[in-house]
Design a protein around this motif. Structure first.
Motif, mmCIF file in Angstrom:
data_model
loop_
_atom_site.group_PDB
_atom_site.id
_atom_site.type_symbol
_atom_site.label_atom_id
_atom_site.label_comp_id
_atom_site.label_asym_id
_atom_site.label_seq_id
_atom_site.Cartn_x
_atom_site.Cartn_y
_atom_site.Cartn_z
ATOM 1 N N LYS A 41 37.699 65.576 -23.365
ATOM 2 C CA LYS A 41 37.534 66.670 -22.409
ATOM 3 C C LYS A 41 36.317 66.441 -21.529
ATOM 4 C CE LYS A 41 39.656 70.464 -25.023
ATOM 5 N NZ LYS A 41 39.384 71.792 -25.647
ATOM 6 N N LYS A 88 31.139 80.317 -24.997
ATOM 7 C CA LYS A 88 32.337 81.129 -24.824
ATOM 8 C C LYS A 88 32.360 82.317 -25.786
ATOM 9 C CE LYS A 88 35.052 77.236 -23.133
ATOM 10 N NZ LYS A 88 36.265 76.407 -23.305
ATOM 11 N N GLY A 109 32.871 72.218 -22.357
ATOM 12 C CA GLY A 109 31.984 73.379 -22.345
ATOM 13 C C GLY A 109 31.484 73.624 -23.752
ATOM 14 N N HIS A 117 36.260 68.798 -18.323
ATOM 15 C CA HIS A 117 36.735 70.105 -18.767
ATOM 16 C C HIS A 117 36.021 70.579 -20.023
ATOM 17 C CE1 HIS A 117 39.883 69.948 -15.828
ATOM 18 N NE2 HIS A 117 40.397 68.845 -16.349
ATOM 19 N N VAL A 175 38.652 82.132 -19.949
ATOM 20 C CA VAL A 175 39.860 81.383 -19.568
ATOM 21 C C VAL A 175 40.725 82.182 -18.611
ATOM 22 C CG1 VAL A 175 39.883 80.026 -21.676
ATOM 23 C CG2 VAL A 175 41.058 82.233 -21.621
ATOM 24 N N LEU A 203 34.276 82.526 -14.953
ATOM 25 C CA LEU A 203 35.465 81.679 -14.939
ATOM 26 C C LEU A 203 35.140 80.297 -14.396
ATOM 27 C CD1 LEU A 203 38.544 81.796 -15.504
ATOM 28 C CD2 LEU A 203 38.850 82.406 -13.105
ATOM 29 N N ASN A 204 34.329 80.246 -13.344
ATOM 30 C CA ASN A 204 33.916 78.948 -12.798
ATOM 31 C C ASN A 204 33.065 78.170 -13.788
ATOM 32 O OD1 ASN A 204 35.239 79.546 -10.394
ATOM 33 N ND2 ASN A 204 33.420 80.384 -9.429
ATOM 34 N N ASP A 205 32.293 78.887 -14.605
ATOM 35 C CA ASP A 205 31.454 78.237 -15.614
ATOM 36 C C ASP A 205 32.214 77.889 -16.888
ATOM 37 O OD1 ASP A 205 29.343 78.510 -13.900
ATOM 38 O OD2 ASP A 205 28.457 80.245 -14.904
ATOM 39 N N GLN A 206 33.541 78.166 -16.912
ATOM 40 C CA GLN A 206 34.407 77.894 -18.055
ATOM 41 C C GLN A 206 33.966 78.660 -19.300
ATOM 42 O OE1 GLN A 206 35.176 73.735 -18.716
ATOM 43 N NE2 GLN A 206 35.272 73.282 -16.533
#
Length: 443
Positions: free
Chosen positions: A49, A61, A56, A54, A150, A144-147
């Motif tokens: 990832k 989160k 993080g 992708h 979702v 959302l941009n910072d992941q």
């Protein structure tokens, strides 16, 4: 390169923690597993990832809304100082109590819909709910941009309809009444400059002598001033001068000859230099109340609890007779003021406004504008910003070009300027005349 590290669980059985390296070179955990094979698959998956961009931190989160807003979004989000002040108030007044304890990844559209209903049930207006939702949406757009999330939980969530109210434009006759009611020449010049130029309050109160070419009558708007709570000011002050106006673009326009002549006389009489503010805050000392003229007998107060009456306009009538008429209050106020002038009664220092010379908006509204509005007898509340609306409407009603008015006011879109078309009270007269002429054919 990732790896798995063996460790002992509480029951003594072996466990394997997977570690991988992110794009910043940080060593992060991908979880703990029962076998080394599962741990190896986990760190290999996270490294794949990372290679695709992708990745993080899983712990980010799982963070709660309060921590994300207070430690990441508010400190690092670029916005105007006044916007930050307003957003901070709205977040803690309407958003944080509801979403603060929730984890970012757990917040769903159903939670936002329930929050909107709660706002409505608590009596918030549709405009306030719409503003609060836009702030919440901005937070989740960044998340959302910072992941960190979702999905965007604000997408598709509706708020109560905000009705569009028609603009109430100040007519020339109404402005004349308000102009005469203003208490000083400086206040009248400020109001007349506002309606002749259409400048915003921050642009007007930051206007300096150097910004006006008294020969060509050209005004250059290149700055604005905003008033902040000192805790939101970069230097802990009250006023912040921004080196660009609201639309972030300098603009120039011409004043009328009579307006330029008045401003020139003002500059010369005040002996202002090029860097001086054109309109300076000058707080007047409050006038002492005086005892009303008592050449005409005022009579006696109503009997008090002891059955005694006192002559109106005396200290005894105020203190012993408990009379609060204009005459008795004036007598007592004069008595107290005289004692304070001589240093008695431990007088408090008079309140002063925290200003660097700029006119505080609240001071002007409470001490200058509202008293004049009351004296003028107008039947609706006129704000200082309404003079900008009147400027645009008067220009368009007089036949000015729409594009010229747009550039003069510094609007970002021509549609903003178009809303001032046909806003004066007599705007429909032409249409009514046409209707009358058509109907007269059948009579």
């Amino acid at each position: 390169m990732g790896f798995s590290r063996k460790r002992a669980a509480k029951n003594g059985k072996p466990r394997y923690t997977a570690y991988y390296t992110d794009l910043r070179g940080r060593e992060l955990s991908a979880g703990t597993f029962a076998t080394k094979k599962e741990a190896d698959k986990a760190w290999q998956k996270e490294e794949a990832k990372a290679a695709e961009g992708h990745t993080g931190d899983p712990a980010r989160k799982r963070q709660r809304f309060r921590r994300y807003v207070e430690e990441e979004w508010l400190p690092n989000h670029v916005m105007e100082a006044t916007t930050r002040e307003g957003y901070t108030y709205s977040i803690y007044a309407h958003i944080m109590d509801w979403f603060g304890p929730l984890r970012m990844i757990e917040i769903m559209p159903s939670d936002v819909r329930a929050w909107v209903k709660d706002q409505h049930d608590r009596g918030c207006s549709p405009a306030v709910i719409r503003l609060n939702k836009s702030i919440l949406s901005g937070i989740f757009t960044t998340a959302l941009n910072d992941q960190i999330t979702v999905l965007h939980p604000c997408k598709g969530v509706k708020t109560p309809t905000v009705p569009k109210k028609p603009l109430r434009i100040v007519a020339p006759e109404e402005f004349d009444k308000l102009y005469v009611a203003l208490s000083s020449d400086d206040a009248r010049l400020l109001a007349e400059t506002a309606i002749e130029s259409g400048m915003r309050w921050g642009e007007l109160t930051e206007l300096r002598v150097k910004d006006i070419d008294l020969t060509t009558r050209i005004v250059t708007v290149s700055r604005t001033v905003v008033e902040l709570n000192p805790k939101n000011h970069p230097q802990g002050k009250r006023f912040l001068v921004k080196q660009y106006p609201k639309d972030r673009e300098f603009r120039r326009f011409k004043l009328s000859p009579h307006m330029t002549a008045k401003l020139k006389h003002h500059v010369e009489s005040k002996k202002l230099g090029p860097e001086d503010l054109l309109f300076l805050h000058q707080e007047e000392a409050p006038a002492l109340k005086t005892i009303p003229d008592q050449t005409t007998p005022l009579g006696l107060t109503d009997p008090n609890a002891a059955g005694r009456s006192y002559r109106h306009g005396t200290l005894s009538a105020y203190s012993a007779g408990k009379c609060r008429c204009h005459h008795c209050r004036g007598a007592y106020a004069t008595y107290r003021a005289q004692r304070r002038r001589t240093g008695k009664d431990h007088p408090r220092n008079p309140r002063t406004w925290d200003t660097d010379g700029h006119i505080p908006r609240r001071w002007f509204r409470d001490h200058i504008w509202r008293p004049a509005l009351k004296t003028s007898g107008l039947d609706f509340k006129v704000r200082m910003h309404d003079l900008r609306h009147a400027h645009a409407s008067w220009l368009l009603a007089g036949g000015a070009d729409l594009q010229v008015v747009k550039e003069r006011l510094g609007h970002g879109s021509i549609s903003t300027t178009e809303k001032y078309l046909h806003t004066l009270p007599d705007a429909d007269d032409t249409a009514l005349d046409a209707l009358a002429r058509t109907r007269s054919r059948t009579r």
